[in-house]
Design an enzyme around this catalytic site. Sequence first.
Site, PDB file in Angstrom:
ATOM      1  N   ARG A  50       0.844  -1.213   0.000  1.00 28.34           N
ATOM      2  CA  ARG A  50       0.000   0.000   0.000  1.00 28.34           C
ATOM      3  C   ARG A  50       0.875   1.258   0.000  1.00 28.34           C
ATOM      4  NH1 ARG A  50      -1.931   1.814   4.544  1.00 28.34           N
ATOM      5  NH2 ARG A  50      -2.539  -0.210   5.365  1.00 28.34           N
ATOM      6  N   TYR A 102     -15.196  16.750 -16.845  1.00 29.29           N
ATOM      7  CA  TYR A 102     -15.548  15.330 -16.873  1.00 29.29           C
ATOM      8  C   TYR A 102     -16.658  15.056 -15.847  1.00 29.29           C
ATOM      9  CZ  TYR A 102     -15.032  10.350 -15.912  1.00 29.29           C
ATOM     10  OH  TYR A 102     -15.283   9.027 -15.704  1.00 29.29           O
ATOM     11  N   ASP A 174      -6.468  18.325 -14.492  1.00 29.14           N
ATOM     12  CA  ASP A 174      -6.740  17.021 -15.082  1.00 29.14           C
ATOM     13  C   ASP A 174      -6.249  17.121 -16.531  1.00 29.14           C
ATOM     14  OD1 ASP A 174      -7.820  14.841 -16.402  1.00 29.14           O
ATOM     15  OD2 ASP A 174      -9.693  14.863 -15.251  1.00 29.14           O
ATOM     16  N   LYS A 199      -6.867   5.983 -19.817  1.00 29.80           N
ATOM     17  CA  LYS A 199      -7.076   6.490 -21.168  1.00 29.80           C
ATOM     18  C   LYS A 199      -5.795   6.323 -21.993  1.00 29.80           C
ATOM     19  CE  LYS A 199     -10.911   7.290 -19.163  1.00 29.80           C
ATOM     20  NZ  LYS A 199     -11.336   8.526 -18.566  1.00 29.80           N
TER      21      LYS A 199
HETATM   22  C1  LIG Z   1     -11.945   8.945 -17.375  1.00 26.50           C
HETATM   23  C2  LIG Z   1     -11.621  10.284 -16.858  1.00 26.50           C
HETATM   24  C3  LIG Z   1     -11.480  10.515 -15.484  1.00 26.50           C
HETATM   25  C4  LIG Z   1     -11.708   9.445 -14.455  1.00 26.50           C
HETATM   26  O1  LIG Z   1     -10.785   8.424 -14.522  1.00 26.50           O
HETATM   27  P1  LIG Z   1     -11.103   6.900 -14.082  1.00 26.50           P
HETATM   28  O2  LIG Z   1      -9.818   6.226 -14.363  1.00 26.50           O
HETATM   29  O3  LIG Z   1     -12.253   6.441 -14.902  1.00 26.50           O
HETATM   30  O4  LIG Z   1     -11.459   6.947 -12.626  1.00 26.50           O
HETATM   31  C5  LIG Z   1     -11.134  11.773 -15.085  1.00 26.50           C
HETATM   32  N1  LIG Z   1     -10.961  12.783 -15.968  1.00 26.50           N
HETATM   33  C6  LIG Z   1     -11.089  12.602 -17.292  1.00 26.50           C
HETATM   34  C7  LIG Z   1     -10.862  13.748 -18.213  1.00 26.50           C
HETATM   35  C8  LIG Z   1     -11.429  11.349 -17.783  1.00 26.50           C
HETATM   36  O5  LIG Z   1     -11.588  11.178 -19.115  1.00 26.50           O
END
Ligand SMILES: *Cc1c(COP(=O)(O)O)cnc(C)c1O
Length: 384
Positions: A50, A102, A174, A199
Amino acid sequence: MTKKQGNSTRCVHAGDTHDAATGGVMPAIHQSTTFAYPAMREKPEHIYTRESNPTRDAFERALTELEGGSRTLAFASGMAASTAVLELLTPGDHIIGPANVYGGSFNMLRVAGEGRFEVSYVHQNEGPPALRAAWRKNTRLVWMETPSNPLMHITDLKALSELCAANGALSCVDSTLATPLATRPLALGVDISMHSITKYIAGHSDVLGGTLTVSDSDLAGRLMQVRNRTGGVLAPLDSYLALRGLKTMELRVRRQFSNASRVAEELQAHGKVAQVHYPGLADHPQHALAGKQMDGFGAIVSFHLHGDENAPERLLNALELFTIAESLGGVESLAGFPPLMSHATMTPEARRAAGITGNLVRLSCGIEDAADLVTDLLQALEQV
Ligand SMILES: *Cc1c(COP(=O)(O)O)cnc(C)c1O
């Protein structure tokens, strides 16, 4: 030395991830949750998974180098990473979030704003004046997202992070849709660069994960404590898969970006398409800023269709190569209707304020041949 290398080289070699014990070109997948102390008072390098794990460390080292930071922390999902940032705050603090964001991040901020923090939303693509107008004495975090999902708004990271630094607030972006190749948020002054590695970084729609990368070692230490306490860490196998994905990221992402730009141009020229949202198009409101802040324009293309309210459904159901699915960034092209899918957790008012209205379709362009993607879109548009 790494600064002079090209992105493909950096992706393959970042973090120097060979397995030192065996010479393995790829690191081992260390599934062990705990590590032996040589003697009671002698701590091993890794103690408990962890806290740290050799396979996760290898992935974190590689991404740290690509992002140009000092430390990356990998989490079990993008949302776990984002939530850890909120844990740095004190109840009553004020957060400024983006109006177009998002859906999952909107949901996180909405719930955070119910009694724990104060949260407001601004159109961050309007720049510093919009941020200043929303600023309060207790503003401690500005949450940014650029390009924004799904409308591809571009936020000026340098200008906004300067404003944060001058006024005692953390800046976090982000950067998922930008990828670590197109934008280096830390070099622009942002405190925390966040990715959903689900992604583009892992890139094959088979790993869920998230990361936070920082330059400041004190901030890294505080985030490390949060992750240790909350426990949403990236598992060893997923760390390995994410590292494997990262090595081919430049090839994939370059093709995905060029496919998206071709798709955006074809859509813009089509009579059934009302408006295309893609920062690579000359008429995108932040086209110039995107050109300055990004290397490439992303692989998400969203667009508004002419026609009645069922037009998106007819289009999506007629697509053959694009799969109707949530998510984005994988090698395969996906299509979705944000109000029912990725942005269903936003309230209808928030969707309206963000501009996620009407016949909006979101495409995530994969690595297929551009001509095949265009052929598929054109045949499906015939059926709208
Ligand atoms: C998919 C996504 C998230 C969340 O990520 P997860 O891995 O699904 O928890 C956050 N921000 C953006 C821009 C995303 O496309």
